[in-house]
Motif scaffolding. Structure first.
Motif, PDB file in Angstrom:
ATOM      1  N   VAL A 402      -4.044  -9.895  -5.213  1.00 51.91           N
ATOM      2  CA  VAL A 402      -4.347  -8.534  -5.672  1.00 51.91           C
ATOM      3  C   VAL A 402      -5.721  -8.160  -5.134  1.00 51.91           C
ATOM      4  CG1 VAL A 402      -4.664  -7.017  -7.648  1.00 51.91           C
ATOM      5  CG2 VAL A 402      -3.016  -8.855  -7.779  1.00 51.91           C
ATOM      6  N   ALA A 403      -5.838  -6.927  -4.589  1.00 55.62           N
ATOM      7  CA  ALA A 403      -7.104  -6.516  -3.960  1.00 55.62           C
ATOM      8  C   ALA A 403      -7.581  -5.173  -4.501  1.00 55.62           C
ATOM      9  CB  ALA A 403      -6.910  -6.426  -2.460  1.00 55.62           C
ATOM     10  N   CYS A 404      -8.913  -5.043  -4.605  1.00 55.24           N
ATOM     11  CA  CYS A 404      -9.547  -3.766  -4.951  1.00 55.24           C
ATOM     12  C   CYS A 404     -10.140  -3.182  -3.675  1.00 55.24           C
ATOM     13  CB  CYS A 404     -10.696  -3.978  -5.938  1.00 55.24           C
ATOM     14  SG  CYS A 404     -10.231  -4.822  -7.442  1.00 55.24           S
ATOM     15  N   HIS A 405     -10.049  -1.845  -3.540  1.00 49.92           N
ATOM     16  CA  HIS A 405     -10.547  -1.184  -2.330  1.00 49.92           C
ATOM     17  C   HIS A 405     -11.783  -0.351  -2.639  1.00 49.92           C
ATOM     18  CE1 HIS A 405      -6.938  -2.165   0.135  1.00 49.92           C
ATOM     19  NE2 HIS A 405      -6.393  -2.258  -1.067  1.00 49.92           N
ATOM     20  N   GLN A 406     -12.605  -0.190  -1.634  1.00 48.49           N
ATOM     21  CA  GLN A 406     -13.879   0.513  -1.774  1.00 48.49           C
ATOM     22  C   GLN A 406     -13.681   1.934  -2.295  1.00 48.49           C
ATOM     23  OE1 GLN A 406     -16.461  -0.318   1.622  1.00 48.49           O
ATOM     24  NE2 GLN A 406     -17.111   1.801   1.540  1.00 48.49           N
ATOM     25  N   GLY A 407     -14.250   2.198  -3.494  1.00 49.62           N
ATOM     26  CA  GLY A 407     -14.190   3.533  -4.086  1.00 49.62           C
ATOM     27  C   GLY A 407     -12.792   4.000  -4.438  1.00 49.62           C
ATOM     28  N   PHE A 408     -11.871   3.045  -4.624  1.00 48.88           N
ATOM     29  CA  PHE A 408     -10.460   3.401  -4.822  1.00 48.88           C
ATOM     30  C   PHE A 408      -9.958   2.882  -6.162  1.00 48.88           C
ATOM     31  CE2 PHE A 408      -6.289   4.300  -2.817  1.00 48.88           C
ATOM     32  CZ  PHE A 408      -6.680   5.404  -2.067  1.00 48.88           C
ATOM     33  N   LEU A 409      -9.191   3.721  -6.870  1.00 48.79           N
ATOM     34  CA  LEU A 409      -8.673   3.316  -8.184  1.00 48.79           C
ATOM     35  C   LEU A 409      -7.482   2.375  -8.048  1.00 48.79           C
ATOM     36  CD1 LEU A 409      -8.381   3.574 -11.270  1.00 48.79           C
ATOM     37  CD2 LEU A 409      -7.080   5.668 -10.902  1.00 48.79           C
ATOM     38  N   VAL A 410      -6.633   2.643  -7.082  1.00 46.17           N
ATOM     39  CA  VAL A 410      -5.405   1.856  -6.918  1.00 46.17           C
ATOM     40  C   VAL A 410      -5.747   0.442  -6.416  1.00 46.17           C
ATOM     41  CG1 VAL A 410      -3.186   1.703  -5.712  1.00 46.17           C
ATOM     42  CG2 VAL A 410      -4.091   3.933  -6.400  1.00 46.17           C
ATOM     43  N   ALA A 411      -5.201  -0.565  -7.100  1.00 42.95           N
ATOM     44  CA  ALA A 411      -5.312  -1.946  -6.618  1.00 42.95           C
ATOM     45  C   ALA A 411      -4.002  -2.280  -5.917  1.00 42.95           C
ATOM     46  CB  ALA A 411      -5.560  -2.895  -7.769  1.00 42.95           C
ATOM     47  N   THR A 412      -4.084  -3.022  -4.817  1.00 41.20           N
ATOM     48  CA  THR A 412      -2.880  -3.320  -4.031  1.00 41.20           C
ATOM     49  C   THR A 412      -2.505  -4.787  -4.155  1.00 41.20           C
ATOM     50  OG1 THR A 412      -4.308  -3.680  -2.127  1.00 41.20           O
ATOM     51  CG2 THR A 412      -3.283  -1.515  -2.312  1.00 41.20           C
ATOM     52  N   THR A 413      -1.202  -5.060  -4.018  1.00 41.36           N
ATOM     53  CA  THR A 413      -0.759  -6.463  -3.992  1.00 41.36           C
ATOM     54  C   THR A 413      -0.418  -6.812  -2.552  1.00 41.36           C
ATOM     55  OG1 THR A 413       1.570  -5.917  -4.358  1.00 41.36           O
ATOM     56  CG2 THR A 413       0.208  -6.280  -6.323  1.00 41.36           C
ATOM     57  N   TRP A 414      -0.572  -8.118  -2.220  1.00 42.63           N
ATOM     58  CA  TRP A 414      -0.323  -8.604  -0.859  1.00 42.63           C
ATOM     59  C   TRP A 414       0.500  -9.878  -0.939  1.00 42.63           C
ATOM     60  CZ3 TRP A 414      -2.880  -6.239   3.510  1.00 42.63           C
ATOM     61  CH2 TRP A 414      -3.738  -5.183   3.158  1.00 42.63           C
ATOM     62  N   ASN A 415       1.328 -10.082   0.075  1.00 42.55           N
ATOM     63  CA  ASN A 415       2.196 -11.250   0.083  1.00 42.55           C
ATOM     64  C   ASN A 415       1.763 -12.204   1.192  1.00 42.55           C
ATOM     65  OD1 ASN A 415       4.513 -13.042   0.505  1.00 42.55           O
ATOM     66  ND2 ASN A 415       5.563 -11.669  -0.918  1.00 42.55           N
ATOM     67  N   TYR A 416       1.318 -13.410   0.812  1.00 37.71           N
ATOM     68  CA  TYR A 416       0.792 -14.359   1.802  1.00 37.71           C
ATOM     69  C   TYR A 416       1.902 -14.884   2.706  1.00 37.71           C
ATOM     70  CZ  TYR A 416      -2.039 -18.050   3.847  1.00 37.71           C
ATOM     71  OH  TYR A 416      -2.729 -18.837   4.744  1.00 37.71           O
ATOM     72  N   GLN A 417       3.058 -15.181   2.121  1.00 31.09           N
ATOM     73  CA  GLN A 417       4.145 -15.774   2.927  1.00 31.09           C
ATOM     74  C   GLN A 417       4.720 -14.781   3.926  1.00 31.09           C
ATOM     75  OE1 GLN A 417       7.051 -17.836   0.526  1.00 31.09           O
ATOM     76  NE2 GLN A 417       5.890 -19.713   0.740  1.00 31.09           N
ATOM     77  N   LYS A 418       4.819 -13.507   3.512  1.00 29.37           N
ATOM     78  CA  LYS A 418       5.344 -12.487   4.431  1.00 29.37           C
ATOM     79  C   LYS A 418       4.254 -11.954   5.348  1.00 29.37           C
ATOM     80  CE  LYS A 418       8.952 -10.852   1.282  1.00 29.37           C
ATOM     81  NZ  LYS A 418       9.302  -9.758   0.348  1.00 29.37           N
ATOM     82  N   SER A 419       3.005 -12.358   5.106  1.00 26.98           N
ATOM     83  CA  SER A 419       1.852 -11.897   5.889  1.00 26.98           C
ATOM     84  C   SER A 419       1.778 -10.376   5.931  1.00 26.98           C
ATOM     85  CB  SER A 419       1.903 -12.429   7.329  1.00 26.98           C
ATOM     86  OG  SER A 419       2.029 -13.811   7.319  1.00 26.98           O
ATOM     87  N   ALA A 423       4.481  -5.307  -2.649  1.00 30.71           N
ATOM     88  CA  ALA A 423       5.405  -4.288  -3.145  1.00 30.71           C
ATOM     89  C   ALA A 423       4.746  -3.266  -4.068  1.00 30.71           C
ATOM     90  CB  ALA A 423       6.545  -4.987  -3.888  1.00 30.71           C
ATOM     91  N   HIS A 424       3.604  -3.597  -4.679  1.00 32.51           N
ATOM     92  CA  HIS A 424       3.093  -2.741  -5.761  1.00 32.51           C
ATOM     93  C   HIS A 424       1.734  -2.114  -5.474  1.00 32.51           C
ATOM     94  CE1 HIS A 424       6.405  -4.428  -7.945  1.00 32.51           C
ATOM     95  NE2 HIS A 424       5.908  -5.653  -7.861  1.00 32.51           N
ATOM     96  N   LYS A 425       1.575  -0.915  -6.032  1.00 32.49           N
ATOM     97  CA  LYS A 425       0.272  -0.243  -6.088  1.00 32.49           C
ATOM     98  C   LYS A 425      -0.044  -0.152  -7.585  1.00 32.49           C
ATOM     99  CE  LYS A 425       0.691   1.129  -1.667  1.00 32.49           C
ATOM    100  NZ  LYS A 425       1.812   0.243  -1.395  1.00 32.49           N
ATOM    101  N   LEU A 426      -1.028  -0.897  -8.027  1.00 31.94           N
ATOM    102  CA  LEU A 426      -1.305  -0.997  -9.459  1.00 31.94           C
ATOM    103  C   LEU A 426      -2.330   0.061  -9.871  1.00 31.94           C
ATOM    104  CD1 LEU A 426      -1.543  -4.904  -9.596  1.00 31.94           C
ATOM    105  CD2 LEU A 426       0.475  -3.484  -9.931  1.00 31.94           C
ATOM    106  N   GLU A 427      -1.868   0.983 -10.743  1.00 33.17           N
ATOM    107  CA  GLU A 427      -2.735   2.076 -11.166  1.00 33.17           C
ATOM    108  C   GLU A 427      -2.383   2.459 -12.608  1.00 33.17           C
ATOM    109  OE1 GLU A 427      -3.757   6.657  -9.751  1.00 33.17           O
ATOM    110  OE2 GLU A 427      -2.097   5.594  -8.828  1.00 33.17           O
ATOM    111  N   PRO A 428      -3.387   2.578 -13.496  1.00 31.59           N
ATOM    112  CA  PRO A 428      -3.076   2.953 -14.885  1.00 31.59           C
ATOM    113  C   PRO A 428      -2.662   4.428 -14.970  1.00 31.59           C
ATOM    114  CG  PRO A 428      -5.447   2.797 -14.571  1.00 31.59           C
ATOM    115  CD  PRO A 428      -4.813   2.367 -13.279  1.00 31.59           C
ATOM    116  N   GLU A 429      -1.795   4.734 -15.961  1.00 31.85           N
ATOM    117  CA  GLU A 429      -1.294   6.113 -16.076  1.00 31.85           C
ATOM    118  C   GLU A 429      -2.300   7.037 -16.752  1.00 31.85           C
ATOM    119  OE1 GLU A 429       2.479   5.843 -17.979  1.00 31.85           O
ATOM    120  OE2 GLU A 429       3.459   4.948 -16.223  1.00 31.85           O
ATOM    121  N   ARG A 430      -3.315   6.442 -17.420  1.00 33.21           N
ATOM    122  CA  ARG A 430      -4.209   7.263 -18.252  1.00 33.21           C
ATOM    123  C   ARG A 430      -4.955   8.353 -17.473  1.00 33.21           C
ATOM    124  NH1 ARG A 430      -7.317   2.560 -17.639  1.00 33.21           N
ATOM    125  NH2 ARG A 430      -6.259   1.499 -19.337  1.00 33.21           N
TER     126      ARG A 430
END
Length: 869
Positions: A402-419, A423-430
């Motif tokens: 899971v990664a956080c991006h500079q100045g960005f609310l959405v956290a991204t997921t990454w798959n090591y095996q698929k390089s 699949a997901h963009k993690l962002e709260p609904e609030r």
């Protein structure tokens, strides 16, 4: 300063750099006749790397030069590198064998030419060197205003001729043997950037700053064809020699144009071959392979296996094109390092071999669109990753990073095996996807089971997500967890507790599942980052006042405070106290300790590589002493860079231990166990090792000179002084005088009765093996030709050893053997009994003090192990 202040690091020594492949200098291709193989040489800062084209495996890393390499060239035997005003020649791709000094300005062009080397400096001076003797063969000075040399080449088959191209656009052909200007070509009203021999004799390819390419016959001074590229100056030219009349031309924007010289037209464009200017491009001789490199830290090999088409990427080596923001070891093997760069990519570097490196790509909000448009033109491209967390427990089932991006609310997921991105963009609904709120993700952790991600925000919220489904699974705190930005979040090894640290100077411990707040602790300053060592439950907090606090999750209190640095835990969680310190040229941005403890990895400001430091404590004894408060660390060069001449020695002054630290301390001998441990079992060992057959007598005289038996080899030289021996070589008469001869040890014991100095006899015994010691002690008895007084002297020797408290283990072993052999004799003689009682008293006294010390230490150790500090 003192010796202590001159050392670098006692624990770490520079090992090598990872992820460095190329810079803005053109590569050089070499062919090895014996191996029948092509090699690529690329410059990386102060050294150059050599790769084989077949697999792009690294073959050699050169020794570093004192300054960055400004120009590279090579011939059959040597690689030439210009740095500053000096040119160095390397043999075997590694060590400097020649140095050419004589330029008054920085060298920027090199051309090997038979037994000579031509170098051009920024002040327009051309020097022709004799390669072997390092002498100047010829010096030509051009006038800057009328002819500023920008390119140099040797036209094929033109004996002793060199063609120079200028920034004014004109060309000059010189004979460097006779030092004559043969011809001047007026040029094409644009600066010459590249000169390249075509496959045809007399014909030269000229690249211009206007983007024009001129194919010119220099014999008849006739232009055969002109091409125009619209991407800026021509940076490199190369011609196919495998039967296809194709020319490739590089540009400053990273595109390559492919031109057909028969049809005289553009037949292909390789757009975005590199993200920076094409530094060098070379078609391999008689092969459909094109090699390119650029300042984007990449080497690429393209194959032309489709008729009339562009090159297809065959293999490549690529690192970050901008410095890494964060590095972290992936999984427990310690073999892979994940690295998030300012270029927006997430990459994995292997410490084992380059072929295991992989790029997980560039973050994008819309992966499908990005694939169609290519990364460079992706409008939904994500900013660089600032921090990330990874867990390999469920990596084959779903995303594990899971990664956080500079100045960005959405956290991204990454798959090591698929390089790839996950699949997901993690962002709260609030926040209802309201981007104007200026809220961004600041910290992240993935649980050890790989099922949950905990993401902290700059608004003070902390959210939990399911890694498989990407669904929101709750938040900490009724409204929010902290009143300011969250600076760190971590979950313990068993998913019992979550700990968070905020800019509000608070550390909070929560129940992981129920989200209930268990404990709040105040910090003396605002935290910058946190790191939890899961195995020990110790949380390290780097504070804004440059101190480190260690917080114990179990007792819920701060147990240590260190001043002055940010750090990383060693795998066993033990080193975070200042026992070692070293400076590097560039400030460290991120560090990661291998889970196996073998390497420390570091990334630095303005450097593209990841630097490995090997842990000396794994293979040698490193004495860790707390460093004084006024300790001044010295600069240690990054691996693969040059140590400045005159820099103080970074070796730690070797600590020479005295024979005895303190007189009241018991000191053991440093002899191997085999010398004294088996003295009492010697009979059993001899019986077990008895040969099955008697030894056979050699037929002839020995080839080797016989030696005297013992641990230190000595030759048995024949005694030529005795005439009787020569006269009676076959005499069978036994000389009793020889048998009764006293040994050196026996004589020294006799002398010591008067002098009371027992160092020599102890020294002699220390040099002997078990059998020799056994023999020496047996002959002390009267029935073996010994004497009671000498036996008494032996006991006195043991008393002296016990009094001095030195060689304590040997004293015990020698005494045990002596008692085993001579117990009856001692009992029959009062003088020996008296001496033996004195030895016993000393023994008891020494043992009692030793036992007390051991008990105290054991007690303290068991308390430290069981008590919670």
């Amino acid at each position: 300063g003192s010796e202590e202040s001159k050392k670098g690091s006692s624990i770490f020594s520079g090992f090598r750099a990872l992820g460095l492949y190329s810079n803005h200098l053109p590569h050089v291709v070499r062919f090895h006749k014996k191996h029948r193989e092509f090699y690529i040489v690329t410059a990386v800062g102060q050294c150059f790397h050599t790769y084989n084209v077949k697999k792009l495996g690294i073959v050699a890393v050169s020794n570093a030069l004192p300054a960055d390499i400004a120009c590279l060239a090579a011939d059959r035997m040597l690689v030439y590198a210009a740095h500053g005003k000096v040119v160095s020649a390397f043999a075997k791709n590694t060590q400097v064998v020649h140095t050419y000094e004589g330029h008054q300005a920085d060298v920027h062009l090199l051309l090997p030419f038979g037994d000579h080397l031509i170098s051009v400096d920024k002040e327009n001076v051309v020097i022709v060197w004799d390669v072997e003797s390092e002498d100047t063969y010829l010096r030509i000075s051009f006038d800057n205003a009328s002819f500023e040399v920008r390119a140099v080449m040797h036209p094929s088959t033109y004996l002793n001729k060199i063609l120079f191209g200028s920034s004014q656009g004109s060309l000059q052909l010189w004979n460097i043997k006779s030092n004559k200007l043969l011809y001047m070509f007026p040029g094409w009203a644009s600066a010459v950037t590249v000169l390249q021999q075509t496959p045809g004799v007399d014909v030269v390819g000229v690249g211009l700053a206007s983007g024009q390419i001129i194919i010119h016959n220099i014999k008849f001074n006739e232009t055969l064809m002109k091409f125009q590229q619209d991407w800026g100056p021509i940076t490199a030219l190369s011609f196919r020699t495998d039967g296809h009349p194709i020319m490739a031309a590089g540009s400053p924007v990273g595109h390559i144009g492919l031109w057909d010289l028969e049809e005289k037209k553009l037949v292909g464009q390789m757009r975005d071959a590199h993200t920076t200017a094409i530094a060098g491009l070379t078609f391999l001789h008689a092969e459909p392979l094109l090699i390119t490199n650029g300042a984007d830290n990449a080497i690429r090999v393209w194959i032309f296996d489709v008729a009339g088409g562009e090159g297809r990427l065959l293999r490549f080596r690529m690192g970050h094109s901008a410095p890494p923001n964060k590095i972290q070891h992936y999984n427990q093997s310690g073999q892979h390092i994940l690295s998030a760069g300012q270029d927006g990519t997430l990459q994995s570097f292997s410490v084992v071999h380059e072929r295991f490196n992989k790029s997980l790509g560039h973050g994008s909000l819309n992966k499908k669109k990005a694939k169609k448009k290519s990364v460079i033109h992706d409008t939904a491209k994500l900013p660089p990753i600032t921090t990330f967390a990874s867990e390999s427990a469920r990596q084959s089932d779903w995303d594990g990073i899971v990664a956080c991006h500079q100045g960005f609310l959405v956290a991204t997921t990454w798959n090591y095996q698929k390089s790839s991105m996950g699949a997901h963009k993690l962002e709260p609904e609030r926040f209802n996807k309201n981007r104007a709120l200026n809220v961004h993700a600041t910290a992240v952790d993935v649980t050890s089971c790989g099922n949950f991600a905990v993401i902290a925000l700059s608004s003070g919220h902390i959210d939990v997500y399911n890694m498989q489904s990407g669904l929101h699974r709750g938040q900490y705190g009724k409204d929010r967890a902290h009143s300011g930005p969250v600076r760190g979040v971590a979950v313990d090894a068993l998913n019992q507790l979550t700990v968070s640290a905020g800019a509000d100077k608070l550390v909070k411990i929560w129940k992981f599942t129920s989200k209930e707040l268990l404990h709040t602790d105040n910090l003396p300053a605002s935290p910058a980052s946190t790191l939890l060592h899961r195995d020990s439950g110790m949380l390290a907090l780097a504070l804004d006042d440059f101190t480190i606090s260690i917080f114990d999750m179990e007792t819920k209190r701060t147990v240590r405070r260190f001043s002055g640095q940010r750090g990383t835990f060693s795998p066993d969680g033990r080193w975070l106290h200042l026992v070692d310190c070293f400076l590097v040229d560039a400030a460290a941005v991120s560090i990661s300790f291998s889970p196996t403890g073998n390497f420390l990895a570091s990334s630095h400001v303005d450097t593209l590589g990841i630097y490995l430091w090997s842990n000396n404590a794994l293979c040698s004894l490193v004495s860790l002493r707390p460093l004084p408060a006024d300790y001044e660390p010295t600069v240690v060069m990054l691996p693969g860079t040059f140590e400045k001449v005159g820099a103080e020695s970074l070796e730690m002054s070797e600590y020479m231990s005295p024979a005895q630290l303190e007189k009241q301390l018991i000191t053991l001998s440093l002899l191997p166990d085999s010398r004294w441990k088996n003295l009492l079992q010697l009979d059993i060992i001899k019986k077990r090792n008895k040969p099955q057959e008697p030894p056979k007598v050699p037929k002839a005289a020995p080839f080797f000179i016989p030696t005297i038996p013992g641990l230190i080899p000595q030759f048995a030289l024949p005694d030529t002084s005795s005439e009787q021996v020569e006269a009676l070589p076959t005499s069978k008469v036994v000389n009793l005088g020889v048998l009764a001869q006293k040994s050196r040890f026996y004589l020294q014991l006799e002398d010591a009765l008067d002098s009371n100095l027992y160092e020599d006899p102890v020294g002699l015994l220390k040099e002997m093996g078990p059998s020799a010691i056994d023999s020496e002690l047996r002959v002390l008895a009267p029935d073996m030709g010994g004497d009671i007084r000498v036996m008494q002297s032996f006991l006195k020797m043991i008393s002296t050893m016990l009094l001095l408290k030195r060689d304590f283990d040997l004293a015990q072993a020698y005494l045990a053997l002596f008692l085993k052999l001579h117990l009856r004799i001692i009992a029959d003689h009062p003088s020996l009994m008296e001496e033996a009682e004195r030895v016993q008293e000393l023994l008891e006294e020494t043992w009692t003090s030793t036992q007390t010390l051991l008990n105290q230490s054991m007690c303290l150790l068991s308390y430290i192990k069981s008590a919670l500090l």
